[in-house]
Scaffold this motif. Structure first.
Motif, mmCIF file in Angstrom:
data_model
loop_
_atom_site.group_PDB
_atom_site.id
_atom_site.type_symbol
_atom_site.label_atom_id
_atom_site.label_comp_id
_atom_site.label_asym_id
_atom_site.label_seq_id
_atom_site.Cartn_x
_atom_site.Cartn_y
_atom_site.Cartn_z
ATOM 1 N N GLY A 1 0.817 -1.200 0.000
ATOM 2 C CA GLY A 1 0.000 0.000 0.000
ATOM 3 C C GLY A 1 0.848 1.246 0.000
ATOM 4 N N SER A 2 0.433 2.216 0.809
ATOM 5 C CA SER A 2 1.179 3.466 0.915
ATOM 6 C C SER A 2 1.014 4.037 2.310
ATOM 7 N N ASN A 3 1.968 4.860 2.694
ATOM 8 C CA ASN A 3 1.846 5.627 3.938
ATOM 9 C C ASN A 3 2.387 7.019 3.669
ATOM 10 N N TRP A 4 2.028 7.954 4.502
ATOM 11 C CA TRP A 4 2.521 9.309 4.291
ATOM 12 C C TRP A 4 2.682 10.027 5.616
ATOM 13 N N ALA A 5 3.660 10.953 5.591
ATOM 14 C CA ALA A 5 4.032 11.644 6.818
ATOM 15 C C ALA A 5 3.583 13.094 6.831
ATOM 16 N N GLY A 6 3.125 13.614 5.696
ATOM 17 C CA GLY A 6 2.767 15.024 5.628
ATOM 18 C C GLY A 6 1.355 15.308 6.091
ATOM 19 N N GLU A 7 1.030 16.569 6.183
ATOM 20 C CA GLU A 7 -0.304 17.003 6.582
ATOM 21 C C GLU A 7 -1.333 16.756 5.481
ATOM 22 N N VAL A 8 -0.886 16.744 4.228
ATOM 23 C CA VAL A 8 -1.771 16.594 3.088
ATOM 24 C C VAL A 8 -1.507 15.235 2.445
ATOM 25 N N TYR A 9 -2.546 14.611 1.893
ATOM 26 C CA TYR A 9 -2.469 13.281 1.297
ATOM 27 C C TYR A 9 -1.312 13.135 0.319
ATOM 28 N N ASP A 10 -1.119 14.099 -0.594
ATOM 29 C CA ASP A 10 -0.095 13.963 -1.630
ATOM 30 C C ASP A 10 1.314 14.334 -1.170
ATOM 31 N N GLU A 11 1.479 14.731 0.059
ATOM 32 C CA GLU A 11 2.794 15.124 0.545
ATOM 33 C C GLU A 11 3.514 13.908 1.126
ATOM 34 N N TYR A 12 4.611 13.482 0.451
ATOM 35 C CA TYR A 12 5.411 12.343 0.926
ATOM 36 C C TYR A 12 4.560 11.084 1.099
ATOM 37 N N HIS A 13 3.943 10.690 0.036
ATOM 38 C CA HIS A 13 3.067 9.530 -0.033
ATOM 39 C C HIS A 13 3.938 8.353 -0.479
ATOM 40 N N ASP A 14 4.303 7.459 0.418
ATOM 41 C CA ASP A 14 5.365 6.486 0.184
ATOM 42 C C ASP A 14 4.884 5.072 -0.115
ATOM 43 N N TRP A 15 5.625 4.384 -0.979
ATOM 44 C CA TRP A 15 5.494 2.945 -1.264
ATOM 45 C C TRP A 15 5.654 2.221 0.062
ATOM 46 N N TYR A 16 4.754 1.313 0.412
ATOM 47 C CA TYR A 16 4.752 0.706 1.743
ATOM 48 C C TYR A 16 4.422 -0.783 1.635
ATOM 49 N N ILE A 17 5.318 -1.628 2.122
ATOM 50 C CA ILE A 17 5.124 -3.076 2.130
ATOM 51 C C ILE A 17 5.406 -3.576 3.542
ATOM 52 N N VAL A 18 4.515 -4.427 4.052
ATOM 53 C CA VAL A 18 4.640 -4.950 5.415
ATOM 54 C C VAL A 18 4.512 -6.471 5.388
ATOM 55 N N ARG A 19 5.408 -7.149 6.091
ATOM 56 C CA ARG A 19 5.260 -8.586 6.337
ATOM 57 C C ARG A 19 4.920 -8.749 7.811
ATOM 58 N N THR A 20 3.879 -9.540 8.085
ATOM 59 C CA THR A 20 3.471 -9.780 9.466
ATOM 60 C C THR A 20 3.493 -11.276 9.763
ATOM 61 N N THR A 21 3.454 -11.600 11.031
ATOM 62 C CA THR A 21 3.254 -12.987 11.440
ATOM 63 C C THR A 21 1.809 -13.367 11.157
ATOM 64 N N SER A 22 1.466 -14.604 11.388
ATOM 65 C CA SER A 22 0.091 -15.059 11.158
ATOM 66 C C SER A 22 -0.893 -14.428 12.135
ATOM 67 N N THR A 23 -0.373 -13.770 13.173
ATOM 68 C CA THR A 23 -1.236 -13.081 14.134
ATOM 69 C C THR A 23 -1.178 -11.558 14.001
ATOM 70 N N GLY A 24 -0.486 -11.049 12.965
ATOM 71 C CA GLY A 24 -0.499 -9.625 12.676
ATOM 72 C C GLY A 24 0.660 -8.806 13.216
ATOM 73 N N ASP A 25 1.607 -9.443 13.924
ATOM 74 C CA ASP A 25 2.776 -8.712 14.423
ATOM 75 C C ASP A 25 3.750 -8.446 13.276
ATOM 76 N N ILE A 26 4.321 -7.247 13.219
ATOM 77 C CA ILE A 26 5.221 -6.867 12.134
ATOM 78 C C ILE A 26 6.520 -7.664 12.208
ATOM 79 N N VAL A 27 6.879 -8.309 11.079
ATOM 80 C CA VAL A 27 8.176 -8.968 10.911
ATOM 81 C C VAL A 27 9.146 -7.958 10.322
ATOM 82 N N TRP A 28 8.732 -7.268 9.268
ATOM 83 C CA TRP A 28 9.490 -6.168 8.668
ATOM 84 C C TRP A 28 8.535 -5.274 7.883
ATOM 85 N N GLU A 29 8.965 -4.061 7.651
ATOM 86 C CA GLU A 29 8.243 -3.128 6.796
ATOM 87 C C GLU A 29 9.249 -2.312 6.007
#
Length: 186
Positions: A48-76
């Protein structure tokens, strides 16, 4: 702005919720997921995507997350401050890698973006093509990849052209369908 987080929800075969988790858990303002896949051991990978700015289009970043089978983050992983990039589709390839499709926005155009990562999140390769957005990726029988989305044109001309692209195979393999995933009726 607000607190908009990406969500993964795991349910059982009857639709009963097993767990619910919001991402990212860090300091990012907002995020969203567009695709999710389960790995052989039960871990999940979401794109998906994540962003750090106040506005949607500001620093809208490529975002990939791997989680365990219970949803805990393995890496992002994300492209920090790459302007506007979005990972819209993720698959697990026959050689047990992740292939992610999406786009990178530049002034007046978007570029098709396709990348391959190992299951530890390390990038193997990345390619940019023409103008548009990849919204879906699959692996073809010859080991290559096909992507679908739309072509982007600027200056008042429509941006709604559909496209489908076939990428050259990088490995030779024999793929057979998993008939357990194909419904027998309907």
């Amino acid at each position: 702005s607000g607190d908009r987080k990406a969500v993964l929800i795991k349910v059982d075969a009857d639709g009963n919720m097993l767990w619910y988790q919001r991402y990212p858990v860090g300091d990012c303002v907002q995020a969203e997921f567009f695709g999710v896949r389960e790995l052989a051991g039960g871990d999940l990978v979401a794109a998906g995507s994540n962003w750090a700015g106040e506005v949607y289009d500001e620093y809208h970043d490529w975002y990939i997350v791997r989680t365990t089978s219970t949803g805990d983050i393995v890496w992002e992983v994300h492209d920090e401050y790459e302007r506007v990039t979005e990972a819209q589709s993720v698959i697990v390839s026959a050689d047990s890698h992740l292939v992610v499709g999406g786009y990178k926005y530049l002034p007046n155009q978007s570029l098709f973006r396709l990348e391959k990562r190992d299951l530890a999140g390390n990038q193997i390769w990345e390619h940019y093509f023409d103008k548009g957005e990849i919204q879906s990726v699959c692996q073809s029988r010859d080991g290559g990849y096909a992507a679908a989305g739309y072509y982007y044109r600027v200056h008042g001309i429509t941006s709604d052209d559909f496209f489908m692209v076939k990428y050259d195979p990088e490995v030779q393999l024999s793929l057979t369908p998993d008939i357990t995933l194909v419904p027998t009726e309907g």
